[in-house]
Design a protein around this motif. Sequence first.
Motif, mmCIF file in Angstrom:
data_model
loop_
_atom_site.group_PDB
_atom_site.id
_atom_site.type_symbol
_atom_site.label_atom_id
_atom_site.label_comp_id
_atom_site.label_asym_id
_atom_site.label_seq_id
_atom_site.Cartn_x
_atom_site.Cartn_y
_atom_site.Cartn_z
ATOM 1 N N GLN A 10 49.911 -76.563 -48.478
ATOM 2 C CA GLN A 10 51.199 -77.033 -47.973
ATOM 3 C C GLN A 10 52.363 -76.253 -48.579
ATOM 4 O O GLN A 10 53.311 -75.888 -47.878
ATOM 5 C CB GLN A 10 51.347 -78.524 -48.240
ATOM 6 N N ASN A 11 52.276 -75.973 -49.891
ATOM 7 C CA ASN A 11 53.361 -75.252 -50.550
ATOM 8 C C ASN A 11 53.473 -73.809 -50.082
ATOM 9 O O ASN A 11 54.547 -73.198 -50.153
ATOM 10 C CB ASN A 11 53.168 -75.271 -52.070
ATOM 11 N N ASN A 12 52.356 -73.249 -49.617
ATOM 12 C CA ASN A 12 52.338 -71.838 -49.215
ATOM 13 C C ASN A 12 52.194 -71.660 -47.708
ATOM 14 O O ASN A 12 51.852 -70.571 -47.250
ATOM 15 C CB ASN A 12 51.187 -71.113 -49.927
ATOM 16 N N ARG A 13 52.472 -72.720 -46.937
ATOM 17 C CA ARG A 13 52.225 -72.629 -45.491
ATOM 18 C C ARG A 13 53.067 -71.536 -44.849
ATOM 19 O O ARG A 13 52.572 -70.769 -44.008
ATOM 20 C CB ARG A 13 52.502 -73.978 -44.819
ATOM 21 N N SER A 14 54.343 -71.443 -45.215
ATOM 22 C CA SER A 14 55.186 -70.422 -44.597
ATOM 23 C C SER A 14 54.686 -69.019 -44.923
ATOM 24 O O SER A 14 54.702 -68.126 -44.078
ATOM 25 C CB SER A 14 56.637 -70.592 -45.045
ATOM 26 N N ASN A 15 54.213 -68.809 -46.160
ATOM 27 C CA ASN A 15 53.655 -67.511 -46.525
ATOM 28 C C ASN A 15 52.365 -67.224 -45.773
ATOM 29 O O ASN A 15 52.120 -66.092 -45.338
ATOM 30 C CB ASN A 15 53.386 -67.459 -48.036
ATOM 31 N N LEU A 16 51.527 -68.236 -45.631
ATOM 32 C CA LEU A 16 50.268 -68.067 -44.901
ATOM 33 C C LEU A 16 50.524 -67.729 -43.436
ATOM 34 O O LEU A 16 49.866 -66.860 -42.870
ATOM 35 C CB LEU A 16 49.428 -69.345 -45.016
ATOM 36 N N VAL A 17 51.481 -68.414 -42.832
ATOM 37 C CA VAL A 17 51.796 -68.138 -41.423
ATOM 38 C C VAL A 17 52.271 -66.694 -41.268
ATOM 39 O O VAL A 17 51.946 -66.023 -40.283
ATOM 40 C CB VAL A 17 52.864 -69.129 -40.914
#
Length: 445
Positions: A10-17
């Motif tokens: 959840q904390n890294n969702r924007s990076n993963l996307v």
Amino acid sequence: MDPRYRKILQNNRSNLVRELDPSKLYDGLLSRGIFTQDMIDEIQSERTRRDQARRLVIDLETRGSLAFPAFLECLRETGQDNVLQFLQEGGSPHPPVPAPVRPNLLPVQIYTPKDIDKPDKHDGTPQKEVPVYPAKLDPLPSPFPEKDKLSPRPTGRPRRDSIQNYKMDARPCGLCLIINNVDFEPQSELKSRKGSDIDCDRLERRFMSLNFIVTVKRNLKQRQIKQELSALSKKDHSKYDCCVVVILSHGTEASHNRFPGAVHGVDGPSVPVQIITNYLNGQNCPTLQGKPKLFFIQACGGGEKDTGFEVSPDEVQPCAGGADDQTDAIPMSSSSDSLSMSDEPDARATLPTPSDILVSYSTFPGYVSWRDTLSGSWYVETLDRILEENAATSDLVTMLMMVNHEVSQNSAKGLYKQMPGSFSFLRKLLYFQAPPLGQSQTPPQ
């Protein structure tokens, strides 16, 4: 999934996307049993890589204690080391950008005309002259005096011819697929949809009269629905101007990105309307790019029954509906009452929607849709009549508004109401090929 791992995702969702390449992970996650093939299909149906990555990460959070370690293994195997590193370290794949340093600004002393030539009260130095401008400048002469007198801006509604019309003169106009699910398998716990054959016959004749080539498929399972839509998307629509899909089935609420709802196969599992429309979007069906793609869904949007609200007597018209009215939702009890209940609702989200798509629903999301076992559904019966009476003169969106109004006047068992509606992303007006009322038209061969 362990709460610690879920928190990392959840904390890294924007990076993963932004960083993740989901196409390299499907085989590994499938072979490890983390995702099913149906889940992979739904992820792949997303329009862009970022959308696929977002769906994969969200689904991964629901897949149990082995999902996160398996995800890391797949990242390592596919060479996505930058993603693997910041997940393991809990950091970001890119160094943070330092905040800009703001200069230390000092206040500037302002002089008014009366201060000119007066010595500064601090150092006694005379000040420079400051030009004084008039409060209002005289206008410069226009180089085009003949254009100085502008005509007033037009007011009121725009002219109708300011909106373009879709090209709809191909003969045949396009393909029409009707999926008519009537007899449901026992394990589905869904009742047979008596009266649906009447709906199917009506719409088959109607779209043939509108110059479409109509194909009817009856009693399809979930996977067969997907197969028929996939086959339709692979056809060459270059010589056609439009495509129509009609689905008559039980329905339910479902999570979605663009369009709400889902329809059931006769074996029980459902196909989200989101997935149904994706088969024909501009990316998956290039020969339909820029052409209208129309979906008509006669199915429940959920299990809630609408009892309406009181209105003034002049808005009330004689209601339709009889003792044999049934719904197209999932039954939840074994009551002897002919009314069926629906399944539980699910979460919703929204994303941008492809253009040139219209989805017309028989009922508002979350509510049941009524069907008479002897005369067919309210929605289809009204849609067929409105098309017959108005297709030669009115555009589609206007006609669907007529359908909404007429169906809203009906009552089931003198109590329950129904409100159709549509999600329209059409860019132009759409007029069908239709002869004047009373004249026949030779159906396409």
